[in-house]
Design an enzyme around this catalytic site. Structure first.
Site, PDB file in Angstrom:
ATOM      1  N   HIS A   1      -9.805  -9.051 -10.550  1.00  0.00           N
ATOM      2  CA  HIS A   1      -8.741  -9.853 -11.195  1.00  0.00           C
ATOM      3  C   HIS A   1      -7.460  -9.034 -11.403  1.00  0.00           C
ATOM      4  O   HIS A   1      -6.667  -9.352 -12.282  1.00  0.00           O
ATOM      5  CB  HIS A   1      -9.181 -10.410 -12.555  1.00  0.00           C
ATOM      6  CG  HIS A   1     -10.561 -10.996 -12.572  1.00  0.00           C
ATOM      7  ND1 HIS A   1     -10.795 -12.338 -12.443  1.00  0.00           N
ATOM      8  CD2 HIS A   1     -11.774 -10.401 -12.671  1.00  0.00           C
ATOM      9  CE1 HIS A   1     -12.110 -12.557 -12.483  1.00  0.00           C
ATOM     10  NE2 HIS A   1     -12.725 -11.400 -12.612  1.00  0.00           N
TER      11      HIS A   1
ATOM     12  N   GLU B   1       6.314  -5.779   3.261  1.00  0.00           N
ATOM     13  CA  GLU B   1       6.661  -7.155   2.882  1.00  0.00           C
ATOM     14  C   GLU B   1       6.806  -8.049   4.113  1.00  0.00           C
ATOM     15  O   GLU B   1       6.306  -9.179   4.141  1.00  0.00           O
ATOM     16  CB  GLU B   1       7.974  -7.168   2.100  1.00  0.00           C
ATOM     17  CG  GLU B   1       7.901  -6.463   0.761  1.00  0.00           C
ATOM     18  CD  GLU B   1       9.290  -6.255   0.187  1.00  0.00           C
ATOM     19  OE1 GLU B   1       9.735  -7.126  -0.576  1.00  0.00           O
ATOM     20  OE2 GLU B   1       9.943  -5.247   0.497  1.00  0.00           O
TER      21      GLU B   1
ATOM     22  N   LYS C   1      16.547   2.501  -5.551  1.00  0.00           N
ATOM     23  CA  LYS C   1      15.501   1.691  -4.917  1.00  0.00           C
ATOM     24  C   LYS C   1      14.931   2.308  -3.645  1.00  0.00           C
ATOM     25  O   LYS C   1      15.627   2.922  -2.860  1.00  0.00           O
ATOM     26  CB  LYS C   1      16.063   0.299  -4.559  1.00  0.00           C
ATOM     27  CG  LYS C   1      16.373  -0.550  -5.773  1.00  0.00           C
ATOM     28  CD  LYS C   1      15.146  -1.138  -6.447  1.00  0.00           C
ATOM     29  CE  LYS C   1      14.529  -2.274  -5.679  1.00  0.00           C
ATOM     30  NZ  LYS C   1      15.160  -3.564  -5.794  1.00  0.00           N
TER      31      LYS C   1
ATOM     32  N   SER D   1      18.548   0.177  -1.189  1.00  0.00           N
ATOM     33  CA  SER D   1      19.305  -1.006  -1.593  1.00  0.00           C
ATOM     34  C   SER D   1      20.780  -0.681  -1.484  1.00  0.00           C
ATOM     35  O   SER D   1      21.197   0.446  -1.743  1.00  0.00           O
ATOM     36  CB  SER D   1      18.956  -1.364  -3.036  1.00  0.00           C
ATOM     37  OG  SER D   1      20.007  -2.123  -3.613  1.00  0.00           O
TER      38      SER D   1
END
Ligand code: ARG
Length: 455
Positions: free
Chosen positions: A153, A287, A280, A274
């Site tokens: 979970h 992704e 970043k 970024s």
């Protein structure tokens, strides 16, 4: 190609909807390979002359080199790769080109071309999966005893080893690999010579062409041979399952590389920055991989949908099989390569993993097991005692190993200082030596087995 019966040419829109040359030109090498085998067989059986077969076979090689050189004049008016190749062959060698299509139809021709192409993809995927598995085994070997939290979970459950986590994916990708091998073995029969649908009255030798093309034999039923695309669907469904595995791993890499987890550092080669936030490091490859998987699932559904309403045998609907498979195969290959690179190049943050492993009362099960083993409590009672201790630690703002013996004895008087031995994460993972369990000893043994299998 069928001028005899037609007075007018097709409408421009008809030509646009009918043409497949824009995408099926990828089948040129397979088309030419199939035609060369067919011509050799026709000559061997005395159906065409050796001289004609020679002209055809050499002419086809010239066509192939033109295509490879990018000088081939593809024509939409000629619909598809089969007619483009044949028309060019006619330009090159004249009359004998017209004899190539004896005892054959575009229906068995496209079926053989596409089977050869998908078979080639199975081989490429097999190799790519082997590389990915090696990268994962490399990580497992390096971190056989690095401790990290195991989750259910996405809540801290029990400590596990990094190596065990990596090898979980090795098992999944090994099953994926065997699915492609199974699919390959089933698809490796030749449709060539089924002709339009019913076979032919010419004395062809289908075994000869099957063998020349590396098939295990000819398909036994001509209707089946020209009309099924289950081989492409098996490729897509195997790819879908494998892609699902890739996507889960990509998801973990995204989570693990976040500032909140800091379990791994993705290498610069697989990250982007970024344009506005200088701090970043985005895991874009993971992704995109996670997102591209949708195309593969989509292709599977699309082709199932194309096929599901078709009466035997060939229907033009089946021309819609190719783009889906090409797109899925391209993106799948890209996803496999990207994942292999990301896994090989990532660096585990061992200290962070261990810190996370020790938090969240991750050794609560070890404590309950100790109560069962040392104090002979029934497991349900041990579970209750442990729960009380966890609540106590939580109220004191500490972890289980930080509780005092007196506090523990207050909950259950039988507890002795020996309990502290099982509350450490290293001891916890080391104790899980049951077959398939997470202990470093098990992981090292499995790493050796995989290294043997993957060489
Ligand atoms: N371009 C066609 C396809 O991809 C080739 C087969 C055409 N056969 C036919 N009977 N029209 O399916």
């Amino acid at each position: 190609m069928w001028g005899g019966r037609f007075a007018a040419g097709p409408d421009a829109i008809m030509e646009a909807i009918n043409a497949s040359i824009g995408f099926d030109q990828r089948l040129a090498p397979q088309d030419i390979e199939g035609s060369r085998a067919h011509a050799a067989m026709l000559a061997a059986k005395g159906i065409i002359t050796d001289t004609d077969a020679k002209a055809i076979r050499e002419g086809l090689l010239t066509v192939l080199s033109e295509i490879e050189a990018g000088t081939f004049p593809f024509s939409t008016a000629l619909e598809d790769i089969h007619m483009n190749v044949e028309a060019r062959l006619t330009d090159l060698i004249g009359e004998p080109a017209g004899r190539l299509h004896t005892a054959r139809s575009r229906n068995d021709q496209v079926a053989v071309d596409f089977r050869l192409w998908v078979r080639g993809q199975c081989d490429a995927v097999d190799e790519a999966l082997g590389g990915l598995m090696q990268a994962l085994v490399g990580q497992a070997e390096a971190g056989a005893d690095w401790v990290m939290p195991g989750f259910t979970h996405l809540q801290t459950a029990q400590p596990v080893t990094w190596g065990h986590h990596m090898l979980a994916y090795v098992e999944m990708f090994a099953r994926d690999r065997s699915r492609f091998a199974d699919a390959r073995a089933r698809m490796n029969y030749s449709p060539l010579g089924a002709a339009a649908l019913a076979g032919t009255s010419f004395p062809i030798d289908r075994h000869m062409t099957a063998e020349a093309l590396g098939f295990d034999g000819p398909m036994a039923n001509s209707l089946d041979a020209v009309s099924d695309r289950d081989f492409a669907l098996e490729f897509l469904s195997s790819a879908s399952i494998c892609a699902m595995h890739l996507s889960r791993l990509a998801e973990e890499l995204v989570i693990w590389s976040s500032a909140q987890f800091r379990f791994v550092k993705m290498s610069d080669r697989w990250s982007t920055g970024s344009s506005i936030m200088p701090q970043k490091r985005n895991p874009d490859a993971a992704e995109l991989l996670r997102a591209k998987i949708g195309r593969i699932f989509g292709a599977n559904v699309a082709l199932m949908t194309v096929m599901k309403g078709l009466p035997l045998t060939y229907s033009k609907d089946m021309q819609e099989d190719k783009e889906q498979v090409f797109d899925a195969a391209d993106n799948f290959a890209l996803a496999l390569a990207a994942m292999t690179g990301m896994v090989a190049d990532m660096t585990a943050n061992v200290a962070e993993l261990e810190k996370a492993a020790a938090s969240g009362f991750s050794t609560a099960t070890d404590l309950a097991d100790w109560l069962v083993r040392e104090l002979a409590l029934p497991f349900r009672e041990a579970h209750h005692v442990t729960g009380t201790l966890v609540a106590l630690a939580e109220s004191q703002g500490c972890d289980l190993p930080d509780l005092s013996l007196e506090d523990m004895k207050a909950v259950h008087e039988g507890i002795t200082k020996g309990v502290f031995d099982v509350l450490g994460v290293a001891n916890s993972v080391a104790s899980r030596t049951s077959f398939g369990g997470t202990s470093p000893v098990n992981v090292r043994a499995q790493v050796e087995i995989w290294k043997g299998r993957l060489t």
